[in-house]
Structures are given as C-alpha cells and as structure tokens.
Design an enzyme around this catalytic site. Structure first.
Site, PDB file in Angstrom:
ATOM      1  N   CYS A 122       0.953  -1.205  -0.189  1.00  0.00           N
ATOM      2  CA  CYS A 122       0.069  -0.121  -0.064  1.00  0.00           C
ATOM      3  C   CYS A 122       0.675   1.303   0.115  1.00  0.00           C
ATOM      4  O   CYS A 122       1.521   1.544  -1.058  1.00  0.00           O
ATOM      5  CB  CYS A 122      -0.967  -0.233   1.208  1.00  0.00           C
ATOM      6  SG  CYS A 122      -2.164   1.118   1.239  1.00  0.00           S
ATOM      7  N   HIS A 164      -4.099  -4.813   0.672  1.00  0.00           N
ATOM      8  CA  HIS A 164      -3.532  -5.439   1.864  1.00  0.00           C
ATOM      9  C   HIS A 164      -3.710  -7.076   1.883  1.00  0.00           C
ATOM     10  O   HIS A 164      -4.784  -7.551   2.150  1.00  0.00           O
ATOM     11  CB  HIS A 164      -4.341  -4.935   2.941  1.00  0.00           C
ATOM     12  CG  HIS A 164      -3.841  -3.797   3.468  1.00  0.00           C
ATOM     13  ND1 HIS A 164      -2.872  -3.089   3.953  1.00  0.00           N
ATOM     14  CD2 HIS A 164      -4.528  -2.451   2.729  1.00  0.00           C
ATOM     15  CE1 HIS A 164      -2.956  -1.733   4.113  1.00  0.00           C
ATOM     16  NE2 HIS A 164      -3.783  -1.379   3.298  1.00  0.00           N
ATOM     17  N   GLU A 172      -2.624  -9.085   3.970  1.00  0.00           N
ATOM     18  CA  GLU A 172      -2.367  -9.645   5.344  1.00  0.00           C
ATOM     19  C   GLU A 172      -3.827  -9.613   5.945  1.00  0.00           C
ATOM     20  O   GLU A 172      -4.044 -10.109   6.935  1.00  0.00           O
ATOM     21  CB  GLU A 172      -1.646  -8.406   6.153  1.00  0.00           C
ATOM     22  CG  GLU A 172      -1.905  -7.143   6.597  1.00  0.00           C
ATOM     23  CD  GLU A 172      -1.759  -6.236   5.338  1.00  0.00           C
ATOM     24  OE1 GLU A 172      -1.538  -6.779   4.146  1.00  0.00           O
ATOM     25  OE2 GLU A 172      -1.562  -4.901   5.772  1.00  0.00           O
TER      26      GLU A 172
END
Ligand code: XMP
Length: 503
Positions: A76, A163, A165
């Site tokens: 990001c 993202h 994660e």
C-alpha cells in the site's frame, strides 16, 4: 534463526503482517520505521514494508539503502512511496478506494504462484500509482487502478497496493507464502514451541541470582510465563494466586489443579472476604476496577515481603501488549500493565518471557509445557472477574447468583458442542428488577443477560448465532435453578458500538 523484518509505518494492519508470517512458519518481528538499524543482519532473509495512514508525498521514508539488499514486499503506502521515489508518479485517486476490489493478474511473477487470475482483494488507500518507474513491471490491475501490483526484478522489490495480510483478501495467505517461500527462500519451519529452550536459557542469563515472584491470575499468559521462569530458575520462583472470590464456578480448584499438574509452586491467598467487603456498596464500574486493582497490589505486596530477597517480578505481557505500549508507531498507543503499578511499587526488575509471542503461540507453549487442554481452551476472562458482570451492588448473594447462572450457560454450551465455537460466552447479572410469578404470587426478581460473541482479538465482536434450543434450555434452567431471577435475555449487540463486557 532465519527471520523476517516487518517495518511499521503505522498501519493498523502492521502487527497482522507479523502474525500472518508466523502462521506460515516464519519468525517475524515488527520494527518501527524511525528506529531502524543501519545494517541488516544475515539472519534477516526478507523485509515487508507496511502500509501507513500517511500519504506517499508527505509520509515517513523507507530505508533506501536497504532496497536491493534483501527481497522486499512493499504494501500500500510503501508501494506508492517506492514507485514515486524511483521515478514513477503517484496522485490522489478520484475515488478513495476503500474496501473490496477485484484483482486481475496481468503478468507472470513468483508472487502469483497458485493464484487464480481474478480474486477479491482489500484496498484501503487514497493515493494511487499513475505511472510506474523505469524498470518496473506491472503485475496486476483492478477496475479502478492500473498498477495494483508491480515488481522491480533486479532489485528484488515486489509491491502491492492492496492488503494481502487482511482476511478479506481471498488469496492473501497465498501471496504472503509466495513472497516468503518462493522469493525470500525461507524454510518456514519456525514453531513457537521450538523456542522454549532458548527462552529458558535467556531467562537463566537474565536472573543469575535472587528470587522471582509472579502473580498468577488463573489465565493462560501469567501461567505460561511462570512455568517458563520456574523451568529456568527452579525453586527461586514463587507463584502467588490471589483468590478474590470473583472467579467462575469451580475455577479456583481447576486452576490450582492445573498448576499442580505441571509442578508449578503456587501459594493461594484467600482474600475473598477482603475483596467483597471492600466492594460493598460500590456501583460505579471504574471504582470497582480501581478497588480491585488497589487491593490486589496490597495483598500481593504483603506476600512478597514474606519471601527472601525477591529481585524480579514475572509478568505475562505478550507481543501485542508490547507493541501497544509504544514500540510500534500506530495511532493507538496505550500504556499497558498486566498488574498495574506493581513493579514501581515493589522496586522489582520486570521479567516478561512472553514479550515476543502472540496469544495462540502462548497456548502452543503451554501445551508443550504440559498444561491440560481443558485449561488452555477456556474463554478469555477479565482481570476484575465477575465484578464487571454484576451491574449494581456486589454482594455475596449476587456473586453466587451470577456464578450459578454462568455455570449453567457454560454447561449448556458444552453439552451442545458450542463452547469451542464461540470466542467468549458468559452471563451478566442486571440490577433492574421486573415482575414475575411464582405459584399464584407476583414477585420481583432480577434479570440475567446471556452474552456470547465471536471475535479474533476482542477489538471487534459479533453476537454468536447460538441455536434456539440451546438458548431456550439455558434460560429454562436458569429460571428454574437460580433463586431470584425471573427473566433471561440474550444480548444481540455487536462491538462497536457495544463492548463485550457490560461494564
Ligand atoms: P470489552 O468489554 O472492552 O472487552 O469489549 C474486550 C475484552 O477484554 C476483556 N476485558 C478485560 N480484561 N481487565 C481485563 O483483564 C478488564 O478490566 C477487562 N475489561 C474487559 C473482555 O472480557 C473481553 O475479552
């Protein structure tokens, strides 16, 4: 030991990256961007640069001298910062991209191994890359952004604007695994329980002489911390369990039993009367918490004074607590003490053997150290105990009433196979009286609220959709077996805006 560094630029998800890597068998540590060392030690095989709430034009810098030294994944904000720095262009997006987007892969990359051509990803940014730097290759796009991912192969830089994660990114774990295994070459054989010997060895170095004391609450963290220290220094460790009279039904015995089973020396201090009489008449929740905290310190201090040359205080602080206390750079920094104020008051050196572990890892350590499964699978329980689940006055009768209702609810959950399918479940006693009937008589009685939530870390929570027959059975039994309760309700609130506990 091979490790991954995660450089934290203050994204709310930074700690999640560490967690995901460890779940994939790679030991990872979070480093704040403003306290980075010059050199990267040889055991660091890869680096992930986190997102940030800052914009790429004004935010903190990435360590440029590191780029190219190790394979790196920029997420990001970091993806944008690197693109801009290397000669590309970043601009504010027309529409702030927040939420799900469909990722389309447009070029081959080791990052995409086993990935579907199209999958859902989670975006959270207001800037976007509008031009890639020279030498960079576009790897994916979404409907709104042309460069959702890119690589600069000769510098071993991989970058994604979304993202990977967060759980909302469908193939997030695959992408991270590809980065760690295919690109960095991690072996991925890290397991928390393999750390036990090295933790014990380092505790032995840290505590060459003198005695250590630990406050055991019955919870997993304080128990595992104490066990490690006990394994390290043997009888120089002294455990103290303060029985506040505010634990659940049968819990004191279960907890002491577990300590005994693993050979942990723990002194039980019976202080139920002291706590209940101090809480008498208090209805304000904060005052309840403060009273319990103050008394706890007093009782513990008295026990400590009975011991020879106590030098160390053992605490079950875990990794997220350490990061929240200010090692990280995220916006939600708060100071954290498991046993507030104790170390300063007693002038003891703090020993925190679980500083580098997450909750599920602590559970794995506990399992390896021989703690019974029944002890490890218990739901989280707040430090002030049942006191924060008794709204209004705390009297011995009301503590018993709640304890009984809570035990029934937990038994019914177990019997229906729902205990392990809910993150936390408990009963709350409300002071509001309402009318009921007993025989031909009207009578006023109290209300029990049942609460069961699903959550991963307690920060957000959803009410558990328990089967109707389970709820009916729990209510029927509570009304029949617990005196002075005439009404049972089920709490349907999410957190936010509600909290998990009622006080
Ligand atoms: P809340 O009620 O804040 O709870 O949504 C989130 C999680 O924290 C626990 N909790 C506490 N734990 N001391 C603790 O050790 C406290 O004072 C306390 N208050 C809430 C709660 O049980 C839930 O798991």
């Amino acid at each position: 030991m091979e490790k991954l560094w995660v450089v934290d630029f203050g994204s709310q998800y930074s700690l999640l990256i560490v967690r995901r890597a460890r779940e994939l068998g790679v030991y990872a540590e979070l480093l704040p961007w403003n306290r980075l060392p010059e050199a990267i030690p040889p055991e660091v095989r890869g680096i992930i640069f986190s997102g940030s709430h800052a914009s790429a034009s004004e935010g903190p810098p990435l360590p440029e001298s590191w780029i190219g030294q190790r394979p790196s994944l920029a997420i990001c904000y970091s993806a944008q910062w690197l693109a801009a720095k290397a000669g590309g262009a970043v601009a504010e997006s027309h529409a702030r991209e927040y939420g799900p987007a469909q990722l389309e892969l447009i070029a081959h990359s080791p990052l995409w191994r086993d990935m579907p051509v199209s999958s859902r990803v989670w975006m959270s940014h207001s800037d976007t890359i509008i031009q890639l730097p020279r030498g960079a290759k576009a790897l994916a796009r979404t409907a709104d952004i042309p460069y959702a991912a890119y690589e600069i192969a000769d510098r071993s830089v991989y970058a994604v604007q979304f993202h990977p994660e967060v759980a909302h990114t469908e193939a997030g774990a695959t992408i991270l695994r590809n980065f760690l295994y295919e690109i960095c070459g991690f072996k991925g054989d890290w397991r928390p329980e393999a750390e036990i010997d090295s933790v014990i060895a380092s505790l032995q170095r840290q505590m060459p002489d003198g005695h250590a004391i630990g406050a055991l609450s019955g919870g997993i963290d304080s128990t595992v911390a104490a066990l490690l220290v006990h394994r390290a220094i043997g009888e120089r460790f002294h455990g103290v369990f303060v029985d506040t009279g505010l634990l659940r039904a049968g819990e004191v015995e279960a907890v002491l039993n577990a300590y005994q089973q693993v050979g942990l020396p723990v002194q039980r201090v019976c202080a139920e009367k002291l706590f209940l009489s101090a809480l008498n008449g208090i209805t304000d929740p904060e005052l309840k918490r403060k009273t319990i905290g103050r008394l706890f310190i007093e009782v513990f201090e008295k026990e400590a004074q009975k011991l020879p040359e106590v030098r160390y205080l053992v605490q079950g602080t875990i990794y997220p607590d350490v990061v929240e206390s200010g090692t990280g750079v995220s916006a939600t920094i708060k100071s954290h003490h498991n046993v507030g104020g104790l170390p300063e008051k007693l002038a003891l050196e703090l020993v925190e053997p679980l500083r580098l572990f997450f909750k599920d890892e602590v559970r794995a350590l506990g399992r390896k150290l021989g703690l019974p499964e029944a002890f490890l699978r218990r739901h989280p329980f707040p430090g002030p105990g049942l006191a924060v689940r008794i709204l209004g006055e705390i009297t011995p009768e009301r503590v018993n009433r709640l304890r009984q209702a809570d035990a029934i609810f937990l038994q019914v959950l177990e019997a229906h196979g729902w205990y392990d399918r809910t993150w936390q479940a408990f009963a709350v006693l409300l002071p509001q009286k309402s009318v009921g009937v007993a025989g031909d008589q009207r009578r006023y009685g109290e209300t029990i609220a049942l609460r069961a939530v699903n959550s991963t870390d307690g920060m957000t929570a959803d009410p558990t959709a328990l089967p109707q027959e389970l709820l009916f059975e729990a209510a029927r039994r509570i009304l029949a077996e617990v005196p002075n309760v005439v009404r049972v309700v089920y709490d349907l609130s999410t957190k936010p805006p509600a909290t998990i506990e009622w006080e």
